[in-house]
Scaffold this active site. Structure first.
Site, PDB file in Angstrom:
ATOM      1  N   LYS A 125     -37.043  46.080  33.124  1.00 51.50           N
ATOM      2  CA  LYS A 125     -36.043  45.020  33.273  1.00 51.50           C
ATOM      3  C   LYS A 125     -35.909  44.171  32.015  1.00 51.50           C
ATOM      4  O   LYS A 125     -34.860  43.578  31.776  1.00 51.50           O
ATOM      5  CB  LYS A 125     -36.346  44.176  34.503  1.00 51.50           C
ATOM      6  CG  LYS A 125     -36.098  44.978  35.784  1.00 51.50           C
ATOM      7  CD  LYS A 125     -36.281  44.183  37.038  1.00 51.50           C
ATOM      8  CE  LYS A 125     -35.915  45.004  38.269  1.00 51.50           C
ATOM      9  NZ  LYS A 125     -36.873  46.130  38.508  1.00 51.50           N
TER      10      LYS A 125
HETATM   11  C1  PLP Z   1     -36.614  47.234  39.253  1.00 49.57           C
HETATM   12  C2  PLP Z   1     -37.533  48.382  39.132  1.00 49.57           C
HETATM   13  C3  PLP Z   1     -37.169  49.675  39.565  1.00 49.57           C
HETATM   14  C4  PLP Z   1     -35.845  49.963  40.260  1.00 49.57           C
HETATM   15  O1  PLP Z   1     -34.746  49.841  39.382  1.00 49.57           O
HETATM   16  P1  PLP Z   1     -33.251  49.735  39.972  1.00 49.57           P
HETATM   17  O2  PLP Z   1     -32.407  49.423  38.805  1.00 49.57           O
HETATM   18  O3  PLP Z   1     -33.294  48.618  40.981  1.00 49.57           O
HETATM   19  O4  PLP Z   1     -32.923  51.051  40.603  1.00 49.57           O
HETATM   20  C5  PLP Z   1     -38.061  50.715  39.371  1.00 49.57           C
HETATM   21  N1  PLP Z   1     -39.267  50.502  38.804  1.00 49.57           N
HETATM   22  C6  PLP Z   1     -39.663  49.273  38.376  1.00 49.57           C
HETATM   23  C7  PLP Z   1     -41.006  49.115  37.785  1.00 49.57           C
HETATM   24  C8  PLP Z   1     -38.808  48.176  38.512  1.00 49.57           C
HETATM   25  O5  PLP Z   1     -39.209  46.952  38.092  1.00 49.57           O
END
Ligand code: PLP
Length: 490
Positions: A125
């Site tokens: 993120k």
């Molecule tokens: C947010 C997240 C996901 C999922 O990503 P999306 O964009 O919501 O599909 C997967 N793995 C981790 C570690 C995350 O923080």
């Protein structure tokens, strides 16, 4: 470039108009009127830009195709400020690690991990949120405005938002988290921030209580306007756009190796994406629509398999709270996938009327929609390259062990779901890139269960649990949270 809503509102909007907004006024999600399509020559040029000038320059090139209301020099400076080796740890920013090199028949089969989690909070993120922080600060300054970001987090989103917004002019963050329920490392990451504009609020309740408070505050339109309440959730188009860039970076790195090894008949790469809200893989879909040679896009889910069910059956059935499992890959524990509407809109040939019927009528009324008999459902695979699979706690543990034994690499539980689901979809001659979405230190308990030892800890996080903490514990009470915002803004 203009943006429209997946539910039909076609008031022309520019990038900066939608940057600080959440949903479109009709409840839909914003998308560009068309995806810019790149030629082979364009791709060759971008490959050169990435190789010679680096990730920030590549990001600038791709973002420029979608943003024409920020002067080019400013946008370039924002990209350069965001994607630095100092913040992301390497020059490539998202380097590839080779996992598997087994020959099957004529062409070698390779699996890579693309590291997206070397940013400040060790989850993918950061890739988008770090840019969002700089874009928000830039645009708010340009308008002479302030923003109070109110969010709820169970872990990764909250810390990524706080590390992106800390110390930024014109921005405050109020982040609600369920008291005592995040991992010790996640709590330490967030609560050790001492920046005056970051407000950690530990709510005596569960994640849903936090989310309910955010919704209640946002639904009070007078309060929302007076206190300039905003969000940074994953439906924000700017976050999705930032993520498109690393699909290009992954493709360029994987195909570089191939050029050296002279593979015959190379046609592209495939990506497997540990998925929850469908934000990450939706960026892959956009990259593919832009002409990036992606063979397959594989959605990996955990026990919360809403998305796997859709790609297998054509039925999208959102889950209630009782059917949403708490798993050992918690960032994928979703009951519905908030970005999914974007893909469905494209799958249906950009039919806003039908998209609106599905998401604004059928889902709220009956809890599911069924496209299994719709002629376009088969296009999900045939035209858009989507496949899917599901992984369980036992799969996760076995995969973490196996990858550790064979390659000496410790992967986190979410990435393990990706590796597990990717395997049956590997094709000869098509490199499979699994997106690494977090580092194992964030989920130490599962690593201990799988390997019987502690995950490695990046040096800068040594002793983070012992730092002084800045957090207020509050009851699950909307009025109390509002009061805190009012007092802070006074
Ligand atoms: C947010 C997240 C996901 C999922 O990503 P999306 O964009 O919501 O599909 C997967 N793995 C981790 C570690 C995350 O923080």
């Amino acid at each position: 470039m203009h943006y429209l809503s997946t539910r039909g509102d076609a008031t022309p909007r520019k990038f900066c108009d939608i940057l600080l907004e959440g949903l479109a006024p009709d409840g839909g999600l914003y998308l560009p009127v068309a995806y810019p399509v790149l030629s082979g020559d364009d791709l060759a040029r971008l490959r050169k830009v990435y190789a010679e000038q680096g990730y920030a320059a590549l990001a600038f090139e791709i973002l420029s195709l979608y943003i024409d209301d920020i002067p080019a020099a400013d946008l370039k400076a924002l990209c350069e400020k965001t994607y630095t080796p100092a913040v992301f740890g390497t020059r490539e920013i998202t380097p590839l690690k080779k996992l598997q090199d087994a020959s099957t028949g004529a062409a070698p089969t390779e699996m890579y991990l693309q590291a997206l989690s070397n940013g400040p909070t060790l989850a993918f993120k950061d890739m988008a949120m770090q840019l969002l922080g700089n874009l928000f600060e830039y645009e708010l300054q340009r308008r002479g405005e302030q923003l109070n970001i109110l969010g709820a987090t169970s872990g990764d989103t909250g810390s990524a938002a706080e590390y992106a917004m800390r110390g930024k002019q014109g921005i405050r963050v109020f982040m609600l988290s369920p008291h005592g329920r995040m991992s010790a490392f996640q709590q330490a990451q967030m609560f050790s921030l001492q920046d005056a504009n970051i407000h950690n609020i530990a709510i005596e309740g569960v994640f849903d209580d936090c989310q309910d408070i955010v919704k209640a505050v946002s639904n009070d339109l007078a309060f929302k306007r007076q206190y300039k309440i905003g969000t940074v959730n994953s439906i924000n188009w700017a976050r999705l756009l930032a993520q498109v860039v690393y699909y290009f970076a992954g493709y360029f790195q994987a195909s570089e190796t191939i050029a050296k090894e002279r593979w015959e008949g190379f046609s592209g790469v495939s990506f497997t994406v540990p998925s929850g809200n469908f934000g990450n893989i939706c960026a892959g879909h956009v990259a593919r629509e832009m002409g990036l040679p992606i063979e397959r896009l594989i959605v990996a889910t955990n026990e919360n398999d809403v998305l796997d069910e859709f790609f297998r059956t054509g039925i999208y059935r959102v889950r209630g709270a009782a059917d949403t499992h708490e798993t050992s890959s918690p960032s994928m524990d979703i009951s519905k996938a908030s970005n999914f509407e974007r893909f469905i809109f494209n799958l249906l040939g950009d039919d806003a009327e039908l998209t609106r019927t599905l998401f604004a009528e059928m889902l709220p009324q009956q809890g599911f929609f069924d496209l299994s008999q719709h002629p376009r459902f088969k296009e999900a695979r045939a035209r858009f390259g989507f496949y899917s699979g599901k992984s369980t706690h036992a799969d996760r543990l076995a995969t973490i062990r196996e990858v550790h034994e064979k390659y000496g690499i410790t992967i986190d539980p979410h990435t393990a779901d990706g590796v597990k689901v990717a395997r049956p979809y590997i094709q000869p001659g098509v490199p499979m890139i699994v997106l690494e979405t977090a580092l194992p230190i964030k989920f130490a308990a599962t690593i201990r269960e799988a390997l019987g030892r502690e995950p490695e800890r990046p040096l800068q996080f040594d002793g983070i649990e012992d730092l002084p903490r800045r957090v207020q514990v509050m009851p699950a009470d909307t009025a109390a949270v509002k009061q805190l915002i009012v007092e802070t803004c006074a």
